[in-house]
Write a protein that holds these residues in place. Sequence first.
Motif, PDB file in Angstrom:
ATOM      1  N   ASN A 272       0.836  -1.208   0.000  1.00 15.08           N
ATOM      2  CA  ASN A 272       0.000   0.000   0.000  1.00 15.08           C
ATOM      3  C   ASN A 272       0.875   1.265   0.000  1.00 15.08           C
ATOM      4  O   ASN A 272       2.110   1.191  -0.074  1.00 15.08           O
ATOM      5  N   GLN A 295      -7.365   0.201   1.590  1.00 18.42           N
ATOM      6  CA  GLN A 295      -6.079   0.882   1.772  1.00 18.42           C
ATOM      7  C   GLN A 295      -6.200   2.368   1.435  1.00 18.42           C
ATOM      8  O   GLN A 295      -7.158   2.798   0.796  1.00 18.42           O
ATOM      9  N   THR A 300      -3.556  -0.069  -4.950  1.00 15.38           N
ATOM     10  CA  THR A 300      -2.411  -0.845  -4.501  1.00 15.38           C
ATOM     11  C   THR A 300      -1.233  -0.601  -5.428  1.00 15.38           C
ATOM     12  O   THR A 300      -1.395  -0.031  -6.517  1.00 15.38           O
TER      13      THR A 300
END
Length: 456
Positions: A272, A295, A300
Amino acid sequence: ELQEFDVVVVGSGGAGFSAAIEAKEAGKSVVIIEKMPAVGGNTLISGAEMNVPNNWVQKKLGIKGDSPEKMAEDTIKGGDKLGDPHMIEVMTKNALPAAEWLKDDIKVEFLDDQLFQFGGHSYKRALIPKGHTGQEVITKFRAKADELKIPIKLNTTATELIQDDNKKVTGVKATNKKDQTISYMAKDGVVLTTGGFGSNVEMRKKYNKKMDESYMSTVTEGSTGDGIVMAEKIGADLTNMDSIQTYPICNPKTGVISLLADTRFDGAILVNQEGKRFVEELERRDVISNAILEQTGGYTYQLWNDKINDISGTMEVHEAEYNELLKQKMIVKADTLEEAAKFFDIDVKNLEETVKKVNQYAKEGKDKDFNHRGKLVSLDKGPYYIEKAVPSVHHTMGGLVINDKTEVLDKDGKAIDGLYAAGELTGVIHGSNRLGGNAITDIIVFGRIAGQEVAK
Ligand code: ADP
């Protein structure tokens, strides 16, 4: 205008071609109608890997112990037991003959020394077509259809099913580019292979409110659920309609699936913005997608090095995508981790710490943090690649209820006379979540069965 055939196939993806070719080889006159200006559907733009237990590449690589039963177990579990066990068994048992048919009759070339192990699978069992995309499959299908002189009507959209007085399906009405309506009559039956509804946002929202316009999609414009809607209108039963899958690693600008990032199946890791891993990289697509959305920023980063690419080879076969991502600044190549991390403003210290751990786990052969089910690879040497990615709508698991003859069933579980369906528009196999490499197995196995059954 009225045209008559024995069999009318609606849609020219992998399921449609399989059905049309089988019916034609059984001696029937067949037509394929396709609403887009070109054949192929999502099969064409997919990676087209195909899960086949006991395949010839497993034998060559010395992979032992796989079986249709084990693939069935993975599939049932991967779909949270919402798939039909009998239909799954039909799929996994017929996977090998279907793959041999593709190889020997359709002349599809598969890599003979490499397999993928997609998320949720207990074995490396996915055959990889030459070029790692559906281009190989569709090109060969098209050539076979031409050889068999199966007419393909492009730019022709099926709009409704035609029934006789006894409710038997006897054809489809379609509209072509010149706005002419043509009735394609089918003496033996109509096979619907129109794919899913991933690009129909209204239909997505109707069945699953979460899958709204905030998601892009990986699928072609043609995936609007037409076959499902047409069949439902004459009484067909639907199942698992709320099960809509996002693919975790897609281009944040376009929503297009990243096949370059298939390095993930050979050891690339996901981190992340804070530079930390947060999920097992070979988890199911839904699990990874949901983890990504939690996240920072809802995206990502995927990290790999040349050593990983030497195993997967994806950067060579998907060079065009790599160049596109470079241009869009969605990927960076750098000699050091620090330099790569800085490009995306990722926490350098954390990332270095993460990589140190991964290197250790790679050496020990055990991932103590996320229990990676494949092999982690040491990231001690650059050059490094970091690609930014988001989840995007990819596959609609739900759809028509069919039986093992691919007959479309009504709400009482009775077969609708003259109507068959195969491929993504059916809803009985994948339950809540389709495993990677299972779509091609599904569409080829049931496409073939549809073609054989309608010809009986
Ligand atoms: P599958 O994987 O199930 O074969 P694909 O997405 O590969 O599904 O192929 C489905 C094909 O059906 C696409 O080429 C799509 O354009 C076509 N199609 C969808 N709706 C219609 C329609 N109403 N009439 C004709 N073709 C259609």
